[in-house]
Design an enzyme around this catalytic site. Sequence first.
Site, PDB file in Angstrom:
ATOM      1  N   GLY A 130     -78.811 -40.534   4.131  1.00 58.81           N
ATOM      2  CA  GLY A 130     -78.813 -41.343   6.095  1.00 58.81           C
ATOM      3  C   GLY A 130     -80.527 -40.591   5.826  1.00 58.81           C
ATOM      4  N   GLY A 184     -80.546 -42.679  -1.143  1.00 59.44           N
ATOM      5  CA  GLY A 184     -80.315 -43.919  -1.010  1.00 59.44           C
ATOM      6  C   GLY A 184     -81.920 -44.072  -0.800  1.00 59.44           C
ATOM      7  N   ARG A 185     -83.248 -43.963   0.605  1.00 59.27           N
ATOM      8  CA  ARG A 185     -83.763 -43.995   0.636  1.00 59.27           C
ATOM      9  C   ARG A 185     -84.294 -43.251   0.487  1.00 59.27           C
ATOM     10  NH1 ARG A 185     -85.402 -46.546   5.850  1.00 59.27           N
ATOM     11  NH2 ARG A 185     -83.418 -46.583   5.877  1.00 59.27           N
ATOM     12  N   ARG A 200     -88.159 -54.794   7.807  1.00 57.83           N
ATOM     13  CA  ARG A 200     -87.901 -54.058   8.064  1.00 57.83           C
ATOM     14  C   ARG A 200     -88.888 -54.148   9.394  1.00 57.83           C
ATOM     15  NH1 ARG A 200     -89.280 -48.625   7.533  1.00 57.83           N
ATOM     16  NH2 ARG A 200     -87.471 -48.206   8.080  1.00 57.83           N
ATOM     17  N   TYR A 216     -86.411 -53.306  12.612  1.00 63.38           N
ATOM     18  CA  TYR A 216     -86.111 -52.061  13.303  1.00 63.38           C
ATOM     19  C   TYR A 216     -87.617 -51.547  14.569  1.00 63.38           C
ATOM     20  CZ  TYR A 216     -82.454 -51.404   9.395  1.00 63.38           C
ATOM     21  OH  TYR A 216     -81.530 -52.517   8.425  1.00 63.38           O
ATOM     22  N   CYS A 266     -94.087 -68.498  10.118  1.00 68.77           N
ATOM     23  CA  CYS A 266     -93.994 -68.940  12.139  1.00 68.77           C
ATOM     24  C   CYS A 266     -92.999 -67.774  12.661  1.00 68.77           C
ATOM     25  CB  CYS A 266     -94.069 -70.574  12.020  1.00 68.77           C
ATOM     26  SG  CYS A 266     -95.373 -71.191  11.068  1.00 68.77           S
ATOM     27  N   TYR A 287     -85.737 -50.497   0.977  1.00 66.63           N
ATOM     28  CA  TYR A 287     -85.182 -51.694   2.123  1.00 66.63           C
ATOM     29  C   TYR A 287     -86.740 -53.004   2.355  1.00 66.63           C
ATOM     30  CZ  TYR A 287     -81.381 -48.539   2.715  1.00 66.63           C
ATOM     31  OH  TYR A 287     -80.228 -47.451   2.966  1.00 66.63           O
TER      32      TYR A 287
END
Length: 413
Positions: A240, A277-278, A314, A318, A344, A373
């Site tokens: 995280g 990860g990120r 994203r 988010y 659309c 992501y």
Amino acid sequence: MNQMLRYIESELYMESAALNRIAEQVGTPFYCYSKANIEQQIASCKAAFTRLDATIHYAAKANSNLSILRMMAKAGLGADVVSVGELERVIIAGIPAEKVIFSGVGKRKDEMVAALNAGIGQFNLESIPELDALILLCESLNKTAGVSVRINPDVDGSTHRHITTGVKGSKFGISMEQLDQALSRIGESAHLQLRGLAVHIGSQIVTAAPYRKVCERLRDWIVNLRRAGHAITHLDLGGGFGIDYGDGNYLDFESVATVMHETLQGLDNLQIAIEPGRSIVGNAGVLVSEVIFRKEDDPLPFLILDAGMNDLMRPALYQASHPIQPLLERKVEMEVVNVVGPICESTDFFSKAITLPKIAQGERVALLQAGAYGAVMASIYNSRDIIPEVMVDGDRFETIRRRITNHNLLEFE
């Protein structure tokens, strides 16, 4: 930020490859990653967590392209997976099964069987029913599984509500009120081997304070559990760690490793695991897109890109923000614009009221910090293609996932 991304003679380059040159050969939109940046982040992570002698398990959900997973395998990292599909990918990529941690609240029985047959190192158990199901499967297959109990520590990671995972009421983890029950059932089973505890408090966390708080709670819990006779030898602290999406806020590996080391000192015979990860791949990637139309409107003009929310979800999901840079650097006036996609849906936007150099119809832009992501969350909404992924290595590049067209997908219907 990605140090491998820079302007050379007014053209935006990834390492030593001009993004416009790649666009002309691959076609837009596409994802582009820097191999050197990923290698740099892996090395920084390993160096920071050496003091904890921590095992590093790359969170495959951030970006599960086989070429990227092979980089993790080559560097000696393990993996954190949340589906049988991710498990298959990391094994194919060369990550040993014994270095795999299987997380997730909804592991199906066939997924557990596949993981048991592969011989993974650890299941992170997230509920009593999951624990019971694993015991039954192990008995029927005559297998033994290493397990850790993922607990919900009720610590707020101070991040977006959709990516907070460690607070009361979250679907993730076993509550402290059920921990004794879980540990007792594990102890009673001849087929489960208790490794320890696991936590994950959220994603894109940009301050070390929540990690200090959760480690302080875990230290006290481990001391008490050991006194009660439970052999807690492993502690999975999740990941995280946030990256800089243009606002200057991020959490570097050194800071979080220092906090973990300070708060967990004195706990002997405890193997630490982390699941970044990120923080390893996020900065390495960009999404390259072309301006289809420039729509003059009131109060602000629109830049309508050929990339949409199906390619990069994203911002819609988010309310995330990705910095945007033109692929050609020119001395033009600055303006405030809305940057949107062609889908659309009103939520199909990348930035609202963003200040950019005036960009003309037909020019190309790069959306930064798109290595995590991005491609993994893409969909075929509006019957659009699944766009290519490209890896840059110096002045060379290769397509590491070809474009999957709607025509390809129609073959399955």
